[in-house]
Design an enzyme around this catalytic site. Sequence first.
Site, PDB file in Angstrom:
ATOM      1  N   ASP A 126      -8.493  -2.799   2.430  1.00  0.00           N
ATOM      2  CA  ASP A 126      -7.228  -3.083   1.755  1.00  0.00           C
ATOM      3  C   ASP A 126      -6.507  -4.057   2.685  1.00  0.00           C
ATOM      4  O   ASP A 126      -5.792  -3.651   3.596  1.00  0.00           O
ATOM      5  CB  ASP A 126      -6.435  -1.790   1.573  1.00  0.00           C
ATOM      6  N   TRP A 167      -4.772  -8.166   3.618  1.00  0.00           N
ATOM      7  CA  TRP A 167      -3.950  -9.270   3.132  1.00  0.00           C
ATOM      8  C   TRP A 167      -3.998 -10.395   4.154  1.00  0.00           C
ATOM      9  O   TRP A 167      -4.341 -10.196   5.316  1.00  0.00           O
ATOM     10  CB  TRP A 167      -2.509  -8.809   2.916  1.00  0.00           C
ATOM     11  N   CYS A 203      -7.517  -1.440   6.895  1.00  0.00           N
ATOM     12  CA  CYS A 203      -6.321  -1.927   6.204  1.00  0.00           C
ATOM     13  C   CYS A 203      -5.495  -2.754   7.181  1.00  0.00           C
ATOM     14  O   CYS A 203      -5.256  -2.333   8.313  1.00  0.00           O
ATOM     15  CB  CYS A 203      -5.480  -0.767   5.674  1.00  0.00           C
ATOM     16  N   SER A 242       0.849  -1.186   0.000  1.00  0.00           N
ATOM     17  CA  SER A 242       0.000   0.000   0.000  1.00  0.00           C
ATOM     18  C   SER A 242       0.887   1.239   0.000  1.00  0.00           C
ATOM     19  O   SER A 242       1.820   1.337   0.812  1.00  0.00           O
ATOM     20  CB  SER A 242      -0.899   0.017   1.236  1.00  0.00           C
TER      21      SER A 242
END
Length: 695
Positions: free
Chosen positions: A692, A694, A647, A454
């Site tokens: 966002d 992961w 995020c 990011s």
Amino acid sequence: MTQLDTLDLVVLVALFVGTVAYFTKGTYWSKPHDPYGGSLAHANGLKAGKSRNFIEKMDESGKNCIVFYGSQTGTAEDYASRLAKEGAARFGLKTMVADLEDYDFENLDQYPEDKIVFFVLATYGEGEPTDNAVEFYEFVSNEDVTFSNGAAAEEKPLSNLNFVAFGLGNNTYEHYNSMVRNLNTFFERLGGNRIGEAGEGDDGAGTMEEDFLAWKEPMWTALAAHMNLEEREAVYEPVFDVVDMPNMDAEEDTVYLGEPNKYHLEGVQKGPHNAHNPYIAPIAESKELFSADDRNCLHMEIDVAGSGISYTTGDHIAIWPTNAGKEVERLLRVLGLEPKRHSVIKVSGLDPTAKVPFPSPTTYDAVVRYHMEICAPVSRQMVSTLAAFSPTDEIKAEMTKMGEDKDYFHAKVADLNVNLAQLLEILSNGAPWDKVPFSLMIEGLHKIQPRYYSISSSSVVQPGKIAITAIVESIERPGAPHIVKGVTTNYLLALKQKQHGDPNPDPHGLKYALTGPRNKYDGVHVPVHVRHSNFKLPSDPKKPIIMVGPGTGVAPFRAFVQERAAQAEKGEEVGRTILFYGCRRRQEDFLYEKEWETHKETLGDKFHCHVAFSREGPNKVYVQHKVQEYADEINTLLEQKAYFYVCGDAASMAREVNALLIKIIAEKRGVSEAKAEEIVKSMRASNQYQEDVWS
């Protein structure tokens, strides 16, 4: 005849360009010129100007099975290659692997009934197709889709199509495996005949490989019965021809020493810069935000001015890693290739549809250092394949057992976090595995992929520089013979050390080739490109925003707050800007503390940063606890149409924040949790709730 004026000419040229683009489907300019320049075939043998008719391609090459892939990181492409190879070895299928973006699909209705088509599809982001699957997905998902025979959907135009489907997903995302599920729905509506179950691999649970292996066996059984295939003993047959070139010197300017394409071989920085063609960017600034015993955090500013690369706040930057010299040397040594590591080789497909994943001629060292994912976890299927090339019968028996028994494999391989070279070295006690064909390594190891981060800077504030924030990774497991070191983050750490005057940076003894192929990364440079994201600030800066980002999950929010502070300095009105941030201790890993204080001075009461320190008190405090603490304010802002952003880690934090938000809305608005869940889903659908994350 009236003479054409300048405006007339411009309009005519534009019409001509548009007409050609329509009828060629953008063949001439929608993609950059093939940067390999003839050094290897375009994907699956398809070169610029060649037919986009995959049935025609199959007929030309005598194929009866095509395996399409939609891949973002290379895993789906790897599974597609493995399926094609296994189908050929075990059942005599004439297979080819194909990138979805290389072909058109209007003629799916003409696909012969006695042939089979596979789709191996990864789901990207929030239920989106991968970049190379966008056009295919838009075509088959169209309710008014029309195939070559003109039949409507209700006429079942794909009734002759026999297909197999496997999806790659992550259960921590809301739209888990939506690509393969939706494909199945679309094809069912159009009359397609699926063979076997539609498989689903789960990266979120860490079971992707085992999910794939468990799915494919019953699939092969169903396919063999449907197509009257007879299984035979699978014997390894190479896909690639690897030829030593003793008359070529590695220093010749036609030999690739790690350059990704012909532009780079010629020393040209030519755009567009993308996943096939990075920009070698100078690192303008680098520093450690903190350094602890078990981890450290890097901040880097990467200069892209003049490169043609642009980004918008919230996008991702891709870093192209180089494998650590320690692991390059280990693999070459274990394969018995160390004495000839710099020998020139030419690699070509033994089949016209085989795709060589790197340019050649090249060297063994260049392939292993720059093109292979040599530090990835070992697959059980790879162990089974390598068993036949074991240096002794005892090792062969051990490898065979590992390949057949998944519990034994996990105990002896997966749970120890070893890469392939480490495993082979342990099993043979350092003796070389010199019977292993290099072709098998090319086929069995993924092509090394860029790593995405990011962007932690605002494009409004610094359009020519891209900031990243990254934890240098290190994973240690009890009983494991090796500590796993992040390939890319340690590469970045070495670059930082070099920039700060270390003549021989060597983080954790890994030793990276920092100057790149032929020393073309002179100074401190890193190969990059930008991937655009849908993780964006609201277009109206007056809209309130709520951000949740522990650890380096704060990276894009640094950019968001940076941008809002710049807007306020220009006299623009900005909305409430609330950040929930989590770290361990104020004195250890509180990222960008001084910057938040500066932005507070600029934004005043419009900005608040609520920090959770998990290791400072008697009880652990995480961002979820802070979100709960400010539940009233959050609900009020959401009712004012505030944008909500998350995020960070998808598996725990993001999922818990989602559940907590549902609970907050239910309690504060006096509605059921089911109703609150609908509200959150509606927020996602309208981009009011963005992630966002992961795994």
